[in-house]
Design an enzyme around this catalytic site. Structure first.
Site, PDB file in Angstrom:
ATOM      1  N   GLU A 251      -3.646  18.883  19.706  1.00 38.33           N
ATOM      2  CA  GLU A 251      -2.854  18.843  18.466  1.00 38.33           C
ATOM      3  C   GLU A 251      -2.571  17.383  18.186  1.00 38.33           C
ATOM      4  OE1 GLU A 251      -2.129  21.208  16.492  1.00 38.33           O
ATOM      5  OE2 GLU A 251      -2.719  22.917  17.710  1.00 38.33           O
ATOM      6  N   CYS A 285       4.379  15.114  12.910  1.00 38.65           N
ATOM      7  CA  CYS A 285       2.949  15.112  12.600  1.00 38.65           C
ATOM      8  C   CYS A 285       2.669  15.748  11.241  1.00 38.65           C
ATOM      9  CB  CYS A 285       2.197  15.853  13.695  1.00 38.65           C
ATOM     10  SG  CYS A 285       2.850  17.507  13.981  1.00 38.65           S
TER      11      CYS A 285
HETATM   12  P1  NAD Z   1       0.587   9.493  22.406  1.00 42.04           P
HETATM   13  O1  NAD Z   1      -0.789   9.980  22.199  1.00 42.04           O
HETATM   14  O2  NAD Z   1       0.798   8.030  22.600  1.00 42.04           O
HETATM   15  O3  NAD Z   1       1.258  10.168  23.695  1.00 42.04           O
HETATM   16  C1  NAD Z   1       1.360  11.570  23.815  1.00 42.04           C
HETATM   17  C2  NAD Z   1       1.400  11.929  25.292  1.00 42.04           C
HETATM   18  O4  NAD Z   1       0.145  11.574  25.877  1.00 42.04           O
HETATM   19  C3  NAD Z   1       2.465  11.206  26.094  1.00 42.04           C
HETATM   20  O5  NAD Z   1       3.014  12.074  27.048  1.00 42.04           O
HETATM   21  C4  NAD Z   1       1.671  10.105  26.767  1.00 42.04           C
HETATM   22  O6  NAD Z   1       2.251   9.651  27.973  1.00 42.04           O
HETATM   23  C5  NAD Z   1       0.350  10.790  27.028  1.00 42.04           C
HETATM   24  N1  NAD Z   1      -0.803   9.892  27.180  1.00 42.04           N
HETATM   25  C6  NAD Z   1      -0.970   8.661  26.628  1.00 42.04           C
HETATM   26  N2  NAD Z   1      -2.160   8.145  27.011  1.00 42.04           N
HETATM   27  C7  NAD Z   1      -2.748   9.066  27.816  1.00 42.04           C
HETATM   28  C8  NAD Z   1      -3.989   9.126  28.496  1.00 42.04           C
HETATM   29  N3  NAD Z   1      -4.848   8.125  28.440  1.00 42.04           N
HETATM   30  N4  NAD Z   1      -4.281  10.237  29.199  1.00 42.04           N
HETATM   31  C9  NAD Z   1      -3.419  11.286  29.250  1.00 42.04           C
HETATM   32  N5  NAD Z   1      -2.216  11.270  28.630  1.00 42.04           N
HETATM   33  C10 NAD Z   1      -1.886  10.181  27.906  1.00 42.04           C
HETATM   34  O7  NAD Z   1       1.423  10.054  21.191  1.00 42.04           O
HETATM   35  P2  NAD Z   1       2.926   9.763  20.830  1.00 42.04           P
HETATM   36  O8  NAD Z   1       3.008   8.363  20.291  1.00 42.04           O
HETATM   37  O9  NAD Z   1       3.788  10.171  21.957  1.00 42.04           O
HETATM   38  O10 NAD Z   1       3.172  10.820  19.649  1.00 42.04           O
HETATM   39  C11 NAD Z   1       2.892  10.562  18.316  1.00 42.04           C
HETATM   40  C12 NAD Z   1       1.586  11.178  17.896  1.00 42.04           C
HETATM   41  O11 NAD Z   1       1.597  12.571  18.193  1.00 42.04           O
HETATM   42  C13 NAD Z   1       1.345  11.091  16.410  1.00 42.04           C
HETATM   43  O12 NAD Z   1       0.008  10.749  16.179  1.00 42.04           O
HETATM   44  C14 NAD Z   1       1.620  12.501  15.915  1.00 42.04           C
HETATM   45  O13 NAD Z   1       0.972  12.838  14.711  1.00 42.04           O
HETATM   46  C15 NAD Z   1       1.137  13.304  17.054  1.00 42.04           C
HETATM   47  N6  NAD Z   1       1.731  14.648  17.050  1.00 42.04           N
HETATM   48  C16 NAD Z   1       0.941  15.719  16.734  1.00 42.04           C
HETATM   49  C17 NAD Z   1       1.482  16.991  16.669  1.00 42.04           C
HETATM   50  C18 NAD Z   1       0.640  18.195  16.330  1.00 42.04           C
HETATM   51  O14 NAD Z   1       1.085  19.312  16.607  1.00 42.04           O
HETATM   52  N7  NAD Z   1      -0.531  18.030  15.752  1.00 42.04           N
HETATM   53  C19 NAD Z   1       2.836  17.175  16.927  1.00 42.04           C
HETATM   54  C20 NAD Z   1       3.613  16.061  17.237  1.00 42.04           C
HETATM   55  C21 NAD Z   1       3.042  14.796  17.306  1.00 42.04           C
END
Ligand code: NAD
Length: 483
Positions: A251, A285
Site C-alpha cells: 500500500e 496517503c
Molecule cells: P516509508 O516508506 O519511509 O516507511 C514505511 C515503513 O517502512 C517504516 O516502518 C520504515 O521503517 C520501513 N522501511 C523503510 N525502509 C525500509 C526498507 N528498506 N526495508 C523495509 N522496511 C523499510 O514511509 P513513511 O514515510 O513512513 O510513510 C509515508 C508514505 O506512506 C507516503 O508515501 C504515504 O503515501 C504512504 N502511505 C500509504 C498508505 C496506503 O494505504 N496506500 C497509507 C499510509 C501511508
C-alpha cells in the site's frame, strides 16, 4: 543533557526485551522539536530471536479455535479502550497530530480494526464446488510466520490494520511500526499478555527501515510481508522479496485528485475539498492534493476555498481546539517546504500559506507548516506529479469531463479520487474512467472496513479490507474427491 522520560522496548516471546545490540536512538516530539523517548535500534539478531519465538508458537496458534483467537483480539481492543485517553495523548505527542483527530480517528479505528478482524476470524471460510461427478472444497491456511511494516502518518491505525488480519488468519506475526512514531505500538505491546495471547504469537520489533526493516524483507523464514509506506520503499521491498518469491502486499503513495464540477453542492464541496487536502496536516496517503475545479466556477470557488482554508486553526496538538498540528519531523517539514519552493520555481502562485509557522511558548521549535494553496501550475510539472505528503494543495481549472480525466490520470500514482457533482450519471462515468483504486462521490475517505482498499499503478499491489486481507494472509488449498 537530554532527558528521556521513556525507554521503548521490543516485545518478543511474551516479554519486554532490550535490543540485543543495546543500541537505541531518540524519538522527537514534532510539536516541540525535543527528544522524549529512546527507541530500540533492532537488527537481524533481534529478528532471529523473534522468528524462533513465532515459529515455536505457530502450531498451537494455528490450531486454536477461531472463536478463541477472536476473543483475545476483542479483549485487546477492550483493554485499549479502557486506556483510550492515554493512547490519544501519546499518538498526538508522537506524531504531531491534534488530539481531536487522534481521538476521532486514529485510536477508535485501531480498536475497530482489531474487532473487525476478530469477527473475520470466525466468519472466514473456504469455497465448495459441488458437481455431479466431483466434490471439491478449499481450505484457507495460514503461512506460519508473517511480517507487517507500517508508516508514521496514522501510526496506531495502520499498525493494527496490518497485524490484525494476520493474527485472525492463524499466523504468528513480527510487526514493525515506524521508527518515527513507535509509542502507541509500544503501549499496545504492554497489553498483549493481559489479553491472553500466548508468547510468540505477536512480536513487536522497533527500529529503522534500513536495519530491521531490511532484515525482515530478506529473512528466509518470513514468506509473507504486508507493507504500507512510500513507493520507493515499496519497490525496494518488492525487489528483495522477489528473490525469495515472498508474497507481498504493498500500500503505497498517492497524488490524489479532487474534482469539482460546477453543479456540485457548494458548501459540501468546499468543506470536502478542504478536509481532503489538509486532514492530518496533509499526511494521509488518500489526501486530495490536486484540486481540479470546473472553469465556470473557478474564480468563485477559489476565493471561497482560500477563505475557508484561512480559518483552519494551527496550534499546539494538545489543545483540543487545534485543527492543524505539526508535520511529523524536521526532515519531513524541510521536504514539504522544498516542494513549496519548487512550486514557485515552476511558476506557481502561493495563494495562502507557504511558510513554516513559528508558534509561541512550548511549541516554539515545532515543525508547523501553514496550510498552503497554490495555483498557476500545469498538471504536468513536478509539483503536480510527485507526492508531497504535506499541507499543500494545487488548484487547476478544467472545462470538460474528458479534459479533467486526462489531467487526473496523468501521474504515476493511482490511489484515490473524489468527484463532486449532483449528476449521478456523470459521477459514475468519471469514476469508471479514473485510474484510481478508490473513487468517492460527493465525499472523501468514506471507509467501509469490509470493502477493498488499495491502489492502481505505483500506489500499490494487492487489496486490503476485511476479506481481502484475510485472503492475503492465507494460502488456499484445494481438496477434491469423486462423487
Ligand atoms: P516509508 O516508506 O519511509 O516507511 C514505511 C515503513 O517502512 C517504516 O516502518 C520504515 O521503517 C520501513 N522501511 C523503510 N525502509 C525500509 C526498507 N528498506 N526495508 C523495509 N522496511 C523499510 O514511509 P513513511 O514515510 O513512513 O510513510 C509515508 C508514505 O506512506 C507516503 O508515501 C504515504 O503515501 C504512504 N502511505 C500509504 C498508505 C496506503 O494505504 N496506500 C497509507 C499510509 C501511508
Amino acid at each position: 543533557m537530554t532527558l528521556h522520560n521513556k525507554k521503548i522496548m521490543n516485545f518478543v516471546n511474551g516479554e519486554m526485551v532490550e535490543p540485543l545490540s543495546g543500541q537505541y536512538f531518540e524519538t522527537i516530539e514534532p510539536a516541540t522539536g525535543q527528544p522524549y523517548a529512546l527507541v530500540p535500534d533492532s537488527n537481524k539478531d533481534d529478528l532471529d530471536r523473534a522468528v524462533i519465538a513465532a515459529q515455536n508458537a505457530f502450531p498451537a496458534w494455528r490450531d486454536t479455535p477461531a472463536e478463541e483467537r477472536a476473543a483475545m483480539m476483542n479483549k485487546l481492543a477492550d483493554l485499549i479502550d479502557e486506556r483510550q485517553d492515554n493512547f490519544i495523548q501519546a499518538e498526538s505527542k508522537d506524531n504531531g497530530k491534534p488530539v481531536s483527530l487522534a481521538g476521532a480517528l486514529d485510536i477508535p479505528r485501531g480498536t475497530a480494526n482489531l474487532r473487525t478482524f476478530a469477527d473475520a476470524a470466525i466468519q472466514f471460510k473456504g469455497d465448495v464446488f459441488e458437481k455431479d461427478t466431483s466434490y471439491t472444497y478449499t481450505l484457507r491456511q495460514p503461512f506460519g510466520v508473517v511480517a507487517t511494516i507500517s508508516p508514521w502518518n496514522l501510526p496506531f491505525l495502520l499498525f493494527t490494520w496490518k497485524f490484525s488480519p494476520a493474527l485472525a488468519a492463524g499466523n504468528c506475526v513480527i510487526a514493525k511500526p515506524s521508527e518515527v512514531t513507535p509509542m502507541t505500538a509500544y503501549m499496545l505491546s504492554e497489553l498483549i499478555n493481559e489479553a491472553g495471547f500466548p508468547p510468540g504469537v505477536l512480536n513487536i520489533l522497533h527500529g529503522k527501515g534500513a536495519n530491521i526493516g531490511s532484515a525482515i524483507t530478506n529473512h528466509p523464514d518470513i514468506p509473507t510481508i504486508s507493507f504500507t509506506g512510500g513507493t520507493a520503499t515499496g519497490i525496494e521491498i518488492y525487489t528483495n522479496a522477489a528473490k525469495q518469491l515472498k508474497k507481498v502486499s504493498l500500500e503505497l503513495g498517492g497524488k490524489n485528485p479532487t474534482i469539482i464540477f460546477d453543479d456540485a453542492e457548494w458548501d459540501k464541496a468546499l468543506e470536502g475539498a478542504k478536509t481532503a487536502a489538509f486532514a492530518n496536516q496533509g499526511q494521509v496517503c488518500l489526501c486530495g492534493s490536486r484540486l481540479f475545479i470546473q472553469d465556470t466556477i473557478y474564480d468563485r470557488f477559489k476565493a471561497d476555498f482560500i477563505k475557508k482554508v484561512e480559518t483552519i486553526k494551527i496550534g499546539d496538538p494538545k489543545d483540543t481546539n487545534t485543527q492543524h498540528g505539526a508535520t511529523v519531523s524536521k526532515d519531513h517539514m524541510e521536504k514539504v517546504l522544498s516542494y513549496i519552493a519548487l512550486a514557485k520555481e515552476e511558476g506557481g502562485t502561493v495563494l495562502t500559506g507557504g511558510n513554516r509557522r513559528i508558534l509561541e511558548g512550548r511549541c516554539k521549535d515545532g515543525y508547523f507548516i501553514e496550510p498552503t494553496v497554490i495555483d498557476g501550475l500545469p498538471h504536468t510539472c513536478r509539483t503536480n506529479r510527485e507526492e508531497i505528503f504535506g499541507p499543500v494543495v494545487t488548484l487547476m481549472p478544467f472545462s470538460t469531463e474528458d479534459e479533467v480525466i486526462e489531467m487526473a490520470n496523468s501521474t504515476d500514482y493511482g490511489l484515490a479520487a473524489s468527484v463532486w457533482t449532483q449528476d449521478q450519471n456523470r459521477a459514475d462515468r468519471v469514476a469508471t474512467r479514473l485510474e484510481n483504486g478508490m473513487v468517492w462521490q460527493n465525499c472523501w475517505n468514506l471507509r467501509d472496513l469490509e470493502a477493498p482498499f488499495g491502489g492502481f499503478k505505483k500506489s500499490g499491489i494487492g487489496r486490503e479490507g476485511k476479506w481481502r486481507a484475510m485472503q492475503f494472509f492465507t494460502q488456499e488449498k484445494t481438496i477434491g474427491r469423486p462423487r
